[in-house]
Write an enzyme that holds these catalytic residues in place. Structure first.
Site, PDB file in Angstrom:
ATOM      1  CB  SER A 160     -11.231  -6.498  -0.777  1.00  9.34           C
ATOM      2  OG  SER A 160     -11.177  -6.485   0.629  1.00  9.34           O
ATOM      3  CG  ASP A 166      -8.402  -5.145   3.059  1.00  5.75           C
ATOM      4  OD1 ASP A 166      -7.462  -4.474   2.591  1.00  5.75           O
ATOM      5  OD2 ASP A 166      -9.484  -5.309   2.455  1.00  5.75           O
ATOM      6  CG  MET A 197      -7.741  -3.703   8.616  1.00  8.61           C
ATOM      7  SD  MET A 197      -9.370  -2.929   8.554  1.00  8.61           S
ATOM      8  CE  MET A 197      -9.685  -2.929   6.789  1.00  8.61           C
ATOM      9  N   GLY A 217     -16.892  -0.580   1.991  1.00  2.68           N
ATOM     10  CA  GLY A 217     -18.171   0.065   1.731  1.00  2.68           C
ATOM     11  C   GLY A 217     -18.191   1.566   1.870  1.00  2.68           C
ATOM     12  N   GLY A 246     -10.561   0.997  -2.454  1.00  2.00           N
ATOM     13  CA  GLY A 246     -11.563   1.721  -1.679  1.00  2.00           C
ATOM     14  C   GLY A 246     -12.598   2.375  -2.573  1.00  2.00           C
TER      15      GLY A 246
HETATM   16  C1  DX5 Z   1     -10.223  -0.566   3.181  1.00  2.00           C
HETATM   17  C2  DX5 Z   1      -9.614  -1.810   2.565  1.00  2.00           C
HETATM   18  C3  DX5 Z   1     -10.231  -2.201   1.288  1.00  2.00           C
HETATM   19  C4  DX5 Z   1     -11.673  -2.574   1.366  1.00  2.00           C
HETATM   20  C5  DX5 Z   1     -12.317  -2.005   0.163  1.00  2.00           C
HETATM   21  O1  DX5 Z   1      -9.410  -0.099   4.200  1.00  2.00           O
HETATM   22  O2  DX5 Z   1      -8.231  -1.628   2.330  1.00  2.00           O
HETATM   23  O3  DX5 Z   1      -9.482  -3.240   0.649  1.00  2.00           O
HETATM   24  O4  DX5 Z   1     -11.912  -3.943   1.394  1.00  2.00           O
HETATM   25  O5  DX5 Z   1     -13.671  -2.214   0.256  1.00  2.00           O
HETATM   26  P1  DX5 Z   1     -14.693  -1.553  -0.763  1.00  2.00           P
HETATM   27  O6  DX5 Z   1     -14.330  -2.060  -2.139  1.00  2.00           O
HETATM   28  O7  DX5 Z   1     -16.002  -2.034  -0.287  1.00  2.00           O
HETATM   29  O8  DX5 Z   1     -14.532  -0.068  -0.661  1.00  2.00           O
HETATM   30 ZN    ZN Z   2      -7.196  -3.131   1.094  1.00  2.00          ZN
END
Ligand code: DX5
Ligand code: ZN
Length: 227
Positions: free
Chosen positions: A8, A34, A36, A144, A175
């Protein structure tokens, strides 16, 4: 079950995206993007113009995860722009069947995501419309965060649903996926693993992808032995 790793870019340096993508290009299966909107989730990241630019600078297929309030409006456009997978959230889609069909007819794989508190069973009848189910293993919005073990039984139930359905549908987790948690996800039946911090927070992102892949393989062998 084949293991796929989707790093990601949320944890990458947004000012150097092409360079960050190149760091994992030889070892990753996908690049997870991602999107958002500051409404469906509190955080605000990137949108279609950045995805279109990134497509010109990486050979990795883009796995676009839309955490936005109006996926019906926007998802087909990501597919038309060239994203290889477009995932929409069940909680946000007003007309999921129409939107999933539009994603597919624009030439992309269609994904349906559920948040930690959203059950998967109500979507059993939609399995014919999807190429991937995404079970969130944190509340969406930020990288994170700590992995939510409470979601693992749902991952296992989603895998059972997919097996009963019969078609080849991928099962993604996103996640808190790390060297420590990925084995449990694979054991529960996931086969596509999103990892942000564990990849782009590592000194050697490519090495981290390879390590995650071998840990996932070990976990999925655990599943095979249990059957
Ligand atoms: C969170 C995102 C994830 C995020 C995961 O809402 O959808 O894709 O980048 O990050 P890590 O692997 O750090 O939990
Ligand atoms: Zn994601």
């Amino acid at each position: 079950m084949s293991v796929q790793i989707s790093p990601s870019i949320l944890s990458a340096d947004f000012a150097r995206l092409a360079h960050e993508a190149a760091a994992v290009a030889d070892v990753a299966d996908w690049l997870h993007v991602d999107v958002m909107d500051g409404h469906f989730v509190p955080n605000l990241t990137i949108g279609l113009p950045v995805v279109s630019s990134l497509l010109k600078h990486t050979a990795l297929p883009l796995d676009c995860h839309l955490m936005i309030s109006d996926p019906d409006r926007w998802a087909p456009e990501y597919a038309a722009a060239g994203a290889r997978n477009v995932t929409i959230h069940a909680e946000a889609a007003g007309a999921p069947v129409r939107t999933l069909r539009m994603i597919r007819s624009a030439g992309a794989r269609a994904g349906l995501a559920v948040n930690p508190g959203t059950p998967i069973e109500p979507y059993a009848d939609l399995l014919g419309e999807v190429d991937m189910i995404l079970v969130m293993t944190v509340e969406p919005g930020f990288g994170g965060q700590p992995f939510l073990d409470i979601v693992l039984p749902k991952v296992a139930r989603a895998r059972e649903m997919i097996t009963r359905h019969g078609a080849e549908i991928w099962l993604q987790v996103d996640g808190g996926v790390s060297e420590e948690t990925i084995g449990r996800c694979a054991e529960a039946g996931a086969d596509v693993f999103v990892a942000g911090t564990a990849v782009f927070g590592a000194e050697d992102p490519a090495g981290a992808v390879e390590y995650l892949r071998s840990a996932a393989r070990a976990g999925s062998q655990g599943t095979a032995e249990n059957i």
